[in-house]
Design a protein around this motif. Structure first.
Motif, PDB file in Angstrom:
ATOM      1  N   LEU A   1       0.833  -1.202   0.000  1.00 20.66           N
ATOM      2  CA  LEU A   1       0.000   0.000   0.000  1.00 20.66           C
ATOM      3  C   LEU A   1       0.872   1.259   0.000  1.00 20.66           C
ATOM      4  O   LEU A   1       0.562   2.236  -0.690  1.00 20.66           O
ATOM      5  N   GLY A   2       1.945   1.222   0.777  1.00 22.14           N
ATOM      6  CA  GLY A   2       2.853   2.358   0.793  1.00 22.14           C
ATOM      7  C   GLY A   2       3.486   2.604  -0.563  1.00 22.14           C
ATOM      8  O   GLY A   2       3.646   3.754  -0.993  1.00 22.14           O
ATOM      9  N   ARG A   3       3.807   1.505  -1.255  1.00 27.99           N
ATOM     10  CA  ARG A   3       4.449   1.656  -2.569  1.00 27.99           C
ATOM     11  C   ARG A   3       3.481   2.172  -3.625  1.00 27.99           C
ATOM     12  O   ARG A   3       3.798   3.117  -4.369  1.00 27.99           O
ATOM     13  N   PHE A   4       2.293   1.572  -3.705  1.00 32.87           N
ATOM     14  CA  PHE A   4       1.409   1.873  -4.827  1.00 32.87           C
ATOM     15  C   PHE A   4       0.400   2.985  -4.544  1.00 32.87           C
ATOM     16  O   PHE A   4      -0.111   3.612  -5.485  1.00 32.87           O
ATOM     17  N   LEU A   5       0.110   3.257  -3.275  1.00 30.11           N
ATOM     18  CA  LEU A   5      -0.848   4.320  -2.964  1.00 30.11           C
ATOM     19  C   LEU A   5      -0.184   5.568  -2.392  1.00 30.11           C
ATOM     20  O   LEU A   5      -0.741   6.663  -2.497  1.00 30.11           O
ATOM     21  N   LEU A   6       1.000   5.420  -1.791  1.00 31.36           N
ATOM     22  CA  LEU A   6       1.706   6.564  -1.221  1.00 31.36           C
ATOM     23  C   LEU A   6       3.023   6.856  -1.930  1.00 31.36           C
ATOM     24  O   LEU A   6       3.751   7.760  -1.523  1.00 31.36           O
ATOM     25  N   SER A   7       3.326   6.071  -2.969  1.00 30.58           N
ATOM     26  CA  SER A   7       4.546   6.253  -3.772  1.00 30.58           C
ATOM     27  C   SER A   7       5.823   6.165  -2.940  1.00 30.58           C
ATOM     28  O   SER A   7       6.813   6.845  -3.214  1.00 30.58           O
ATOM     29  N   GLU A   8       5.795   5.332  -1.911  1.00 32.13           N
ATOM     30  CA  GLU A   8       6.992   5.129  -1.108  1.00 32.13           C
ATOM     31  C   GLU A   8       7.930   4.162  -1.833  1.00 32.13           C
ATOM     32  O   GLU A   8       7.492   3.202  -2.453  1.00 32.13           O
TER      33      GLU A   8
ATOM     34  N   ARG B   1      -6.621   5.362   8.474  1.00 29.13           N
ATOM     35  CA  ARG B   1      -6.405   6.019   9.756  1.00 29.13           C
ATOM     36  C   ARG B   1      -5.159   6.906   9.723  1.00 29.13           C
ATOM     37  O   ARG B   1      -5.096   7.926  10.408  1.00 29.13           O
ATOM     38  N   LYS B   2      -4.183   6.496   8.923  1.00 30.87           N
ATOM     39  CA  LYS B   2      -2.954   7.289   8.795  1.00 30.87           C
ATOM     40  C   LYS B   2      -3.247   8.687   8.260  1.00 30.87           C
ATOM     41  O   LYS B   2      -2.561   9.651   8.588  1.00 30.87           O
ATOM     42  N   GLY B   3      -4.292   8.807   7.455  1.00 30.09           N
ATOM     43  CA  GLY B   3      -4.631  10.089   6.843  1.00 30.09           C
ATOM     44  C   GLY B   3      -5.603  10.928   7.639  1.00 30.09           C
ATOM     45  O   GLY B   3      -6.060  11.974   7.154  1.00 30.09           O
ATOM     46  N   ILE B   4      -5.954  10.502   8.863  1.00 37.29           N
ATOM     47  CA  ILE B   4      -6.908  11.248   9.684  1.00 37.29           C
ATOM     48  C   ILE B   4      -6.150  11.934  10.814  1.00 37.29           C
ATOM     49  O   ILE B   4      -5.406  11.296  11.559  1.00 37.29           O
ATOM     50  N   ALA B   5      -6.341  13.237  10.944  1.00 35.34           N
ATOM     51  CA  ALA B   5      -5.583  14.021  11.928  1.00 35.34           C
ATOM     52  C   ALA B   5      -6.224  13.960  13.310  1.00 35.34           C
ATOM     53  O   ALA B   5      -6.571  14.990  13.906  1.00 35.34           O
ATOM     54  N   VAL B   6      -6.414  12.742  13.827  1.00 36.14           N
ATOM     55  CA  VAL B   6      -6.899  12.568  15.201  1.00 36.14           C
ATOM     56  C   VAL B   6      -6.058  11.491  15.866  1.00 36.14           C
ATOM     57  O   VAL B   6      -5.530  10.599  15.192  1.00 36.14           O
TER      58      VAL B   6
END
Length: 307
Positions: free
Chosen positions: A126-133, A178-183
């Protein structure tokens, strides 16, 4: 002046030791959860999850009130983007819980443990293909080996593969959103539980109206169901304390404790059959996880300790 550095190093070592202790407790509790679910195996998985939501809401509500954090909860609810994403994560975690309880009580703890072994490798994808890590060569090799293990399982134990993959990716996407939610984690869990609470209470109320033993057949079973709130929130709070004190790579390595304990319970306590396909698949994934850990350790050594 000369004492400052040693004191700082001692402080970090103390925080790290405390963090490891919290992490071991969190993942240890998650690892032995199958024992609890087996104790309430006569109860429908839907009822168990409903109790988990209801009693978690009670505990979280008390905690939020005690620490005066309702303003933080209200602020998060007022953020439209956050509330939409939390609706998605609430759906994902509810589905994950339901399938996990079903897997345990239908004799598929091995399939559940495999799903959570695969989870960190799914996070890499997911990090590679959705976050370009970017991935290291070791991480690509780990993913390839895990894929080979899944392929072996598909050939020899296809009937439970869907459980492993669904648990893996539902939890991976849960973490991704959840990583993208600022809580913070407790506020997020509180709002997710608030969203699920009406459905859970309605389900239990309908069960009682229909004559189903939604509260358990006896006081002992009801007591076990009521303890679902503690068993749900305690590991999360311990995990949160561990994550605050440890490098993320260290937390990532500790997470393998839970599926390892589940694997041992499945084979040595509950006598689930360990087929050749399981052995080959787990061997491939354990090697993949060893490569993942090696890559994480290498990356962690390149990051200086905080001051």
């Amino acid at each position: 002046m000369n004492d400052a550095a040693p004191l700082s190093a001692d402080h970090h070592r103390h925080r790290a030791r405390a963090g490891v202790g919290f992490g071991l407790a969190a993942y240890g509790l998650w690892g032995i959860l199958p024992v609890y679910f087996k104790m309430v195996a006569d109860v429908s998985p839907f009822d168990i999850v409903a109790h988990r939501v209801v009693w978690s809401m009670v505990l979280l509500g008390l905690g939020i009130t005690l620490f005066g954090r309702w303003a933080v909860v209200r602020a998060a609810i007022a953020d439209r983007r956050s509330i939409r994403l939390l609706a998605v994560t609430a759906t994902l975690i509810a589905g994950n819980w339901l399938l996990y309880v079903h897997a345990i009580n239908s004799g598929h703890i091995l399939a559940g443990s495999l799903g959570y072994y695969l989870n960190p490798l799914a996070n890499i994808l997911l990090g590679r293909f959705l976050l370009s890590e970017r991935l290291t060569r070791l991480q690509w090799l780990a993913v390839a080996l895990a894929g080979a293990g899944v392929a072996v399982l598909a050939a020899g134990a296809l009937e439970t593969l869907w459980i492993s993959l669904t648990l893996c990716f539902s939890f991976a996407f849960y973490g991704f959103f959840r990583k993208g939610i600022a809580v913070d984690s407790v506020t997020g869990l509180t709002i997710e539980t608030m969203m699920l609470f009406p459905l859970a209470t309605a389900w239990l109320a309908l069960g009682l109206a229909d004559g189903r033993a939604a509260l358990g057949d006896d006081a002992a079973t009801f007591g076990l169901l009521a303890s679902a709130g503690v068993l749900s929130t305690a590991p999360l709070l311990l995990f949160t304390e561990a994550a605050r004190r440890l490098r993320y790579s260290t937390v990532g390595m500790l997470q393998f404790i839970a599926p390892t304990l589940q694997f041992l319970l499945a084979v040595f306590i509950y006598g689930e059959p360990l087929r050749q396909a399981h052995i080959a698949a787990f061997a491939a994934i354990w090697i993949a996880l060893a490569l993942y850990i090696a890559s994480s350790v290498h990356a962690a050594r390149r990051v200086p300790l905080p001051e």
